[in-house]
Structures are given as structure tokens and as C-alpha cells.
Design a protein around this motif. Structure first.
Motif, PDB file in Angstrom:
ATOM      1  N   ASP A   1     -34.892  -4.878 -23.114  1.00 57.64           N
ATOM      2  CA  ASP A   1     -34.150  -4.201 -24.177  1.00 57.64           C
ATOM      3  C   ASP A   1     -33.386  -5.695 -24.901  1.00 57.64           C
ATOM      4  O   ASP A   1     -32.168  -5.535 -25.335  1.00 57.64           O
ATOM      5  CB  ASP A   1     -32.864  -3.684 -23.400  1.00 57.64           C
TER       6      ASP A   1
ATOM      7  N   PHE B   1     -31.862   5.763 -22.547  1.00 61.25           N
ATOM      8  CA  PHE B   1     -33.196   5.779 -22.870  1.00 61.25           C
ATOM      9  C   PHE B   1     -34.136   6.687 -22.579  1.00 61.25           C
ATOM     10  O   PHE B   1     -35.168   6.387 -22.268  1.00 61.25           O
ATOM     11  CB  PHE B   1     -33.701   4.109 -22.629  1.00 61.25           C
TER      12      PHE B   1
ATOM     13  N   HIS C   1     -24.669  -3.559 -16.165  1.00 57.54           N
ATOM     14  CA  HIS C   1     -26.038  -3.854 -15.421  1.00 57.54           C
ATOM     15  C   HIS C   1     -26.644  -4.981 -15.508  1.00 57.54           C
ATOM     16  O   HIS C   1     -26.097  -5.968 -16.342  1.00 57.54           O
ATOM     17  CB  HIS C   1     -27.207  -2.499 -16.144  1.00 57.54           C
TER      18      HIS C   1
ATOM     19  N   HIS D   1     -26.408  -4.059 -34.388  1.00 53.49           N
ATOM     20  CA  HIS D   1     -27.763  -3.943 -33.998  1.00 53.49           C
ATOM     21  C   HIS D   1     -28.599  -2.785 -33.442  1.00 53.49           C
ATOM     22  O   HIS D   1     -29.614  -2.690 -33.268  1.00 53.49           O
ATOM     23  CB  HIS D   1     -28.152  -5.104 -33.034  1.00 53.49           C
ATOM     24  N   ASP D   2     -27.472  -1.772 -33.349  1.00 55.48           N
ATOM     25  CA  ASP D   2     -28.097  -0.477 -32.765  1.00 55.48           C
ATOM     26  C   ASP D   2     -27.895   0.632 -33.942  1.00 55.48           C
ATOM     27  O   ASP D   2     -28.271   1.736 -33.628  1.00 55.48           O
ATOM     28  CB  ASP D   2     -27.010   0.130 -31.634  1.00 55.48           C
TER      29      ASP D   2
ATOM     30  N   ARG E   1     -33.238   1.731 -33.974  1.00 56.30           N
ATOM     31  CA  ARG E   1     -32.488   0.420 -34.064  1.00 56.30           C
ATOM     32  C   ARG E   1     -33.222  -0.616 -34.684  1.00 56.30           C
ATOM     33  O   ARG E   1     -32.755  -1.590 -35.078  1.00 56.30           O
ATOM     34  CB  ARG E   1     -32.293   0.124 -32.580  1.00 56.30           C
TER      35      ARG E   1
ATOM     36  N   TYR F   1     -30.351  -7.474 -23.586  1.00 52.92           N
ATOM     37  CA  TYR F   1     -29.296  -6.735 -22.847  1.00 52.92           C
ATOM     38  C   TYR F   1     -29.847  -6.467 -21.352  1.00 52.92           C
ATOM     39  O   TYR F   1     -29.346  -5.478 -20.793  1.00 52.92           O
ATOM     40  CB  TYR F   1     -29.256  -5.381 -23.665  1.00 52.92           C
TER      41      TYR F   1
ATOM     42  N   ASP G   1     -20.346  -5.303 -23.548  1.00 53.86           N
ATOM     43  CA  ASP G   1     -21.244  -4.253 -24.013  1.00 53.86           C
ATOM     44  C   ASP G   1     -21.076  -2.989 -22.903  1.00 53.86           C
ATOM     45  O   ASP G   1     -20.555  -3.241 -21.745  1.00 53.86           O
ATOM     46  CB  ASP G   1     -22.698  -4.735 -23.304  1.00 53.86           C
TER      47      ASP G   1
ATOM     48  N   ARG H   1     -17.619  -9.940 -26.247  1.00 52.69           N
ATOM     49  CA  ARG H   1     -17.803  -8.539 -26.823  1.00 52.69           C
ATOM     50  C   ARG H   1     -18.314  -7.897 -25.426  1.00 52.69           C
ATOM     51  O   ARG H   1     -19.431  -8.277 -25.054  1.00 52.69           O
ATOM     52  CB  ARG H   1     -18.850  -8.573 -27.963  1.00 52.69           C
TER      53      ARG H   1
ATOM     54  N   GLU I   1     -17.224  -2.354 -26.408  1.00 51.48           N
ATOM     55  CA  GLU I   1     -17.708  -1.497 -26.743  1.00 51.48           C
ATOM     56  C   GLU I   1     -17.538  -0.039 -26.093  1.00 51.48           C
ATOM     57  O   GLU I   1     -17.791  -0.019 -25.036  1.00 51.48           O
ATOM     58  CB  GLU I   1     -19.277  -1.847 -26.745  1.00 51.48           C
TER      59      GLU I   1
HETATM   60  C1  GLC Z   1     -25.129  -1.438 -25.923  1.00 51.06           C
HETATM   61  C2  GLC Z   1     -25.958  -2.506 -26.728  1.00 51.06           C
HETATM   62  C3  GLC Z   1     -27.240  -1.899 -26.625  1.00 51.06           C
HETATM   63  C4  GLC Z   1     -28.071  -1.938 -25.406  1.00 51.06           C
HETATM   64  C5  GLC Z   1     -27.124  -1.094 -24.385  1.00 51.06           C
HETATM   65  C6  GLC Z   1     -27.530  -1.401 -23.217  1.00 51.06           C
HETATM   66  O1  GLC Z   1     -24.845  -0.322 -26.345  1.00 51.06           O
HETATM   67  O2  GLC Z   1     -25.063  -2.663 -27.997  1.00 51.06           O
HETATM   68  O3  GLC Z   1     -28.045  -2.695 -27.664  1.00 51.06           O
HETATM   69  O4  GLC Z   1     -29.159  -1.423 -25.512  1.00 51.06           O
HETATM   70  O5  GLC Z   1     -25.812  -1.614 -24.480  1.00 51.06           O
HETATM   71  O6  GLC Z   1     -26.960  -2.624 -22.756  1.00 51.06           O
END
Ligand code: GLC
Length: 541
Positions: free
Chosen positions: A60, A144, A103, A315-316, A401, A63, A199, A197, A241
Motif C-alpha cells: 500500500d 480494500f 497496523h 493522496h487518497d 487514488r 502505509y 494514519d 500525522r 486522520e
Molecule cells: C489512510 C491512508 C491511506 C492508507 C490507509 C491504510 O487512510 O491515508 O493511504 O491506505 O490509511 O494505512
């Protein structure tokens, strides 16, 4: 509220993979970012939110972290990272690290140990459950696609992954896990980073057995513990987030009295073009009235008990000009409109790389052109569920994305000056005209509009502290608000439409009462207005 540096800051998000390659492997890197710091200084930003640069197998795009204290090989070395922090600091730019601790990667040493056996000391670092009637423990789904549970043949248990199966969820109830995270955060704080930041931080308090994921009961205890054990001793920016936050929830995170985070990054306004209760792929047109209501609610509800981020992009998310503006005839006008509308509100603005030159979505025709795991998985799932290929591709072109992840367009040389090699993801072919170089050569460009707006925030307390008031007796397609501060009033107007919209304003005193505008008009014109497509301006009343 005690004044903090991050309340007057403007943050710029760098997605390192796509920002600037320095060694010709087609992948952006830390040396590339260092090379572009002068550009960012010129823009005027205060901090960089750096999407993950840690060691990762890139399921990912970073991430999925396999080592929090090492740099991804393609991105460079820890020396490069130290150099980036140092060089940014010399330009008064702070580096905000992406903290991905809901994670890890399944290739992280903790998970490698954890999956070895039920009695491994690391077993309880992750969330393992027995099968129920020979099947998954419950119906939790992965963001996902598919089940959030993955079966491990060896130990005959399932582990939880709210994202890809290569992103197993950490068990935050385990004190040792929390201690590992605090140690890692302190490692970065000691290096002098400007903050974190966080996540999908709203997920760390989950109770999987009750299918509770976001906003679990222990979430705020963990954040208070984190604050105490790590960044509470530093003057840093922390932003969560926080999907699904309401203003009430936002106060839990960001009320200074609670010692949790500096601010939230919530998504209510950017979810308005999806059908209620469905997924982001299930599109519906934006209702400008709804947008006004939602933004106005967030502008007024927090008061002194919280702080919010301001953004259209990351970025999303798809590029805002393509999403709610017009990326052909009125690309420049609509890009500036979104900038003016957002940057004069209360909160901390975030600019996503390329937004400041009006970069747009990059449509694809076939799934083979897509890199993003979220889009790819969704494509196969929906295909299996009987959706038409064209319909799925349309959703990906609208919301996928990769739209935001195509390489940064620096100039009109091959591959937009991003790399001398083969870029990891296609470059938008419009780079010949749409690039940084062209923006810097044109005093009327989108770049200079952003630069001016950033400067306003630094120089005018009304932008940072002023009260917000939505103006409601205006045409539906017009978003108009006032800011009030110590006897001054600024009016900000943005026309979301291309048709006619008339507006009457009190006469302006003098020409320098026009603060900024995206069409040339004389001061006298602002009294009785026929707004032009995507016209936006700010004036002093
Ligand atoms: C957040 C990130 C995203 C990522 C997800 C899992 O939403 O902005 O890009 O795929 O978390 O880490």
C-alpha cells in the motif's frame, strides 16, 4: 486559547514516491525532496507532511511498514532523512512524519514472530481469533474489499486486517505494543521532527469482537497516554486522520484541555458526492448547498475547544479541480476558486503536492494502468458481483487514488522533470503545458495565488482567528462567507457555477479593499456583480 505555531501554519503534503526522483529509478526519493526545498520555501509553507518513508514492501505504497526506524531503500538512507530534517529546518520548514500504527506490514518482525505459533511472545501483538463454524470470526470487512480476516493455515486462526492482508492490525490493548510505539515515536521526536500525522488513528480503539472499528471506547485513553509518553513534552503538530468525526468527536481529540492531538483531519465535506450509506465509488453529484452547510458547521462548532484542518486534496482523494471544478475550459479559474475559498477559512490548511499548480486527474481506460491496491481490489470484487466494466472504470476515474499519485509535473522535459528513468506510475500527458516551470514564469499563475494566500495567513490575524459567518441570501451556487475580527470584516465569495449568478455587495471604500480575486475587476465593479464562471474573490467590507 493559547496561541500555537501550528494554528498559523500552512502544511504541504509530499507523497515521496511521486515528488522528485534523484537517481533515475523512476521512484521519488528523499534527495529529490531536498532538491525541491527552495521551491517549497518560495511557496511559503511552514511544514511538510511526509507520507511514509519507512522500510516497506509497498503493498500500500508505504502505509504497510516493515521497519519504523529505517528508511525505504528506494527513498534513500537515514542520513538522507537527517539531512532533509536539517535542510528543511534551515528554511523554517518542519517535517511532520506519517505515523501508521493501526497496523504494520506482515513483513514486520513483530508479525513474522506473531504468526509463528500461538505461544510466541509476539502472538498478542496482533489480533488473532479462532474460526467460527469453520468460517471467519465475523463479518468485518476490509477497506480494500473482502473480509477483514485472513486465515493462517499453520496456526489455524484468523488475523484481523482492516486494510490489505499484508497490513495486519496491531493489538492496542497490549501494553507492550503501546510501549513499542511510544519508543519509536520518541526516536523520531529526538531527531527533531515537527510532529506526526496519524494514519486512521480513529481505529486504534476497536473492539473487533463487537464489530466496533472507529471511535472505540479506549481510543481517547490511548491518545492521552501517547501524548503523556511521547510528544506532550515537545512543541509539535499532531493531526489525526479521523474518518467519521463529528464536531463533538473532534473536540475529544483536539480540545487543548484534554491533552490529545493538535487537530483533526476530518472528511465530511469530501464525502458529499457519494451516495448515503454506500461506498465512495457510488457516485452522486455535489450539492453546493450541502457543502456550504457542512463547512459552515465545522467552521463554527469547535470554538475554543478544538482545531480543524482545511483541505480539498490528499493522496487518497481525486484532484479537486477535476472533481468539483472544470479541468478543461476553466482549470485556472476553478483551481484558484478552491484556493481562495479554503485558505481564508479558520483552521490549518493542507496543500497536496501539485494542487498549487492546478494538477488534475489522469483518466485510465483499463485496470492494467492502475497501481493502487484499493482500486484494483474493488475492480475485481465488483466485476465478480456483476457490475459492468465501464461503470467500475468510471468510478476509478472519478475517485481512484492514482489520480492524485501521478508524478509531480516540474517542467516540460521528458517525464515532466520527475525522473530520467521510467516513472513508476504514468505521468499525466498534460505536463507539457501544466507544470511548475510554467507557473513560475507567469505572475498570474495558480502558484502565485497560493503563495499570496499563504502570505495573508501569516500577516492577518483575521484569517487565523476571525469568526466565521455563512451568508445565506445568495444564489445557491455561490458560497459566500464573512470573517469578523476586532471590528474588521472580510467577505469571501466563490461561484461554483458556470451559469449566471448575480450578487450585490456594499460599495467598497477603496481599491485596496480588494484582497484577492481570480478575475481582473476594478474596485467599483464589486458593488453589483454578475459573477463569472468559478469567480472567487475576497474583499474588505
Ligand atoms: C489512510 C491512508 C491511506 C492508507 C490507509 C491504510 O487512510 O491515508 O493511504 O491506505 O490509511 O494505512
Amino acid at each position: 486559547m493559547e496561541m500555537k505555531w501550528w494554528q498559523t501554519a500552512v502544511v504541504y503534503q509530499v507523497y515521496p514516491r511521486s515528488f522528485q526522483d534523484s537517481d533515475g529509478d523512476g521512484i521519488g526519493d528523499l534527495k529529490g525532496i531536498i532538491r525541491r526545498l527552495d521551491y517549497l520555501e518560495k511557496l511559503g509553507i511552514t511544514a511538510i507532511w511526509l507520507s511514509p518513508v519507512y522500510q516497506s514492501p509497498n503493498d500500500d505504497n508505504g502505509y504497510d511498514i516493515s521497519d519504523y526506524q529505517n528508511i525505504m531503500t528506494e527513498f534513500g538512507t537515514m542520513d538522507d532523512m537527517d539531512e532533509l530534517i536539517k535542510q528543511a529546518d534551515q528554511r523554517n520548514i518542519k517535517i511532520i512524519m506519517d505515523l501508521v500504527v493501526n497496523h504494520t506490514s506482515d513483513e514486520h518482525k513483530w508479525f513474522i514472530e506473531s504468526r509463528k505459533s500461538k505461544d510466541n511472545p509476539y502472538r498478542d501483538y496482533y489480533i488473532w481469533r479462532d474460526p467460527v463454524n469453520g468460517d471467519v470470526p465475523n463479518s468485518l470487512r476490509s477497506t480494500f474489499s473482502g473480509s477483514a480476516w485472513e486465515y493462517d493455515e499453520e496456526s489455524r486462526q484468523y488475523y484481523l486486517h482492516l486494510f490489505s492482508k499484508k497490513q495486519p492490525d496491531l493489538n492496542w490493548e497490549n501494553k507492550r505494543v503501546r510501549q513499542e510505539v511510544w519508543d519509536m515515536m520518541n526516536f523520531w521526536l529526538e531527531k527533531g521532527v515537527g510532529g506526526f500525522r496519524m494514519d486512521v488513528i480513529d481505529l486504534i480503539g476497536k473492539i473487533p469482537d463487537e464489530e466496533v472499528t472507529g471511535n472505540g471506547p479506549k481510543l481517547h485513553d490511548y491518545l492521552q497516554e501517547m501524548n503523556r509518553e511521547t510528544f506532550g513534552r515537545y512543541d509539535v503538530l499532531t493531526v489525526g486522520e479521523t474518518w467519521g468525526a463529528t464536531p463533538e468527536i473532534a473536540k475529544l481529540y483536539s480540545d487543548p484541555k484534554r491533552n490529545e492531538l493538535s487537530m483533526v483531519f476530518q472528511f465530511e465535506h469530501v464525502c458529499l458526492d457519494q451516495q448515503q450509506g454506500k461506498e465512495k465509488w457510488d457516485l452522486k453529484p455535489l450539492d453546493v448547498n450541502e457543502l456550504k452547510q457542512v463547512i459552515s458547521k465545522w467552521q463554527t462548532a469547535l470554538g475554543d475547544e478544538g482545531w480543524n484542518s482545511l483541505f480539498w486534496n490528499n493522496h487518497d482523494l481525486p484532484r479537486i479541480v477535476s472533481r468539483w471544478g472544470n479541468d478543461t475550459t476553466y482549470r485556472t479559474e476553478s483551481a484558484k476558486m478552491f484556493a481562495i475559498l479554503l485558505h481564508l477559512m479558520k483552521g490549518t490548511p493542507y496543500i497536496y503536492q501539485g494542487e498549487e499548480i492546478g494538477m488534475i486527474n489522469c483518466p485510465i481506460n483499463d485496470i492494467s494502468e492502475v497501481e493502487d491496491i484499493e482500486s484494483v481490489n474493488m475492480y475485481h470484487e465488483r466485476l465478480a458481483n456483476g457490475y459492468k466494466k465501464e461503470e467500475i472504470i468510471a468510478s476509478i476515474n472519478a475517485k481512484g487514488r492514482d489520480n492524485a499519485r501521478t508524478p509531480m509535473q516540474w517542467d516540460d522535459t521528458e517525464n515532466a522533470g520527475f525522473t530520467t528513468g521510467t516513472p513508476w506510475l504514468h505521468v499525466n500527458p498534460n505536463y507539457h503545458e501544466l507544470n511548475v516551470k510554467a507557473n513560475l514564469e507567469d505572475p498570474n499563475s495558480i502558484f502565485f495565488c497560493y503563495q499570496t494566500l499563504i502570505q495573508f495567513r501569516k500577516e492577518n490575524p483575521i484569517v487565523v482567528w476571525g469568526d466565521f459567518e455563512l451568508v445565506t441570501d445568495v444564489p445557491e451556487q455561490v458560497f459566500m462567507y464573512l470573517r469578523h475580527y476586532e471590528g474588521q470584516t472580510w467577505a469571501v465569495v466563490a461561484n461554483f457555477g458556470e451559469g449566471k449568478a448575480s450578487l450585490q455587495l456594499p460599495s467598497l471604500g477603496q481599491s485596496d479593499d480588494v484582497i484577492i480575486s481570480n478575475y481582473a475587476r476594478s474596485a467599483a465593479d464589486f458593488h453589483q456583480l454578475d459573477l463569472k464562471p468559478y469567480e472567487a474573490f475576497a474583499v474588505k467590507l
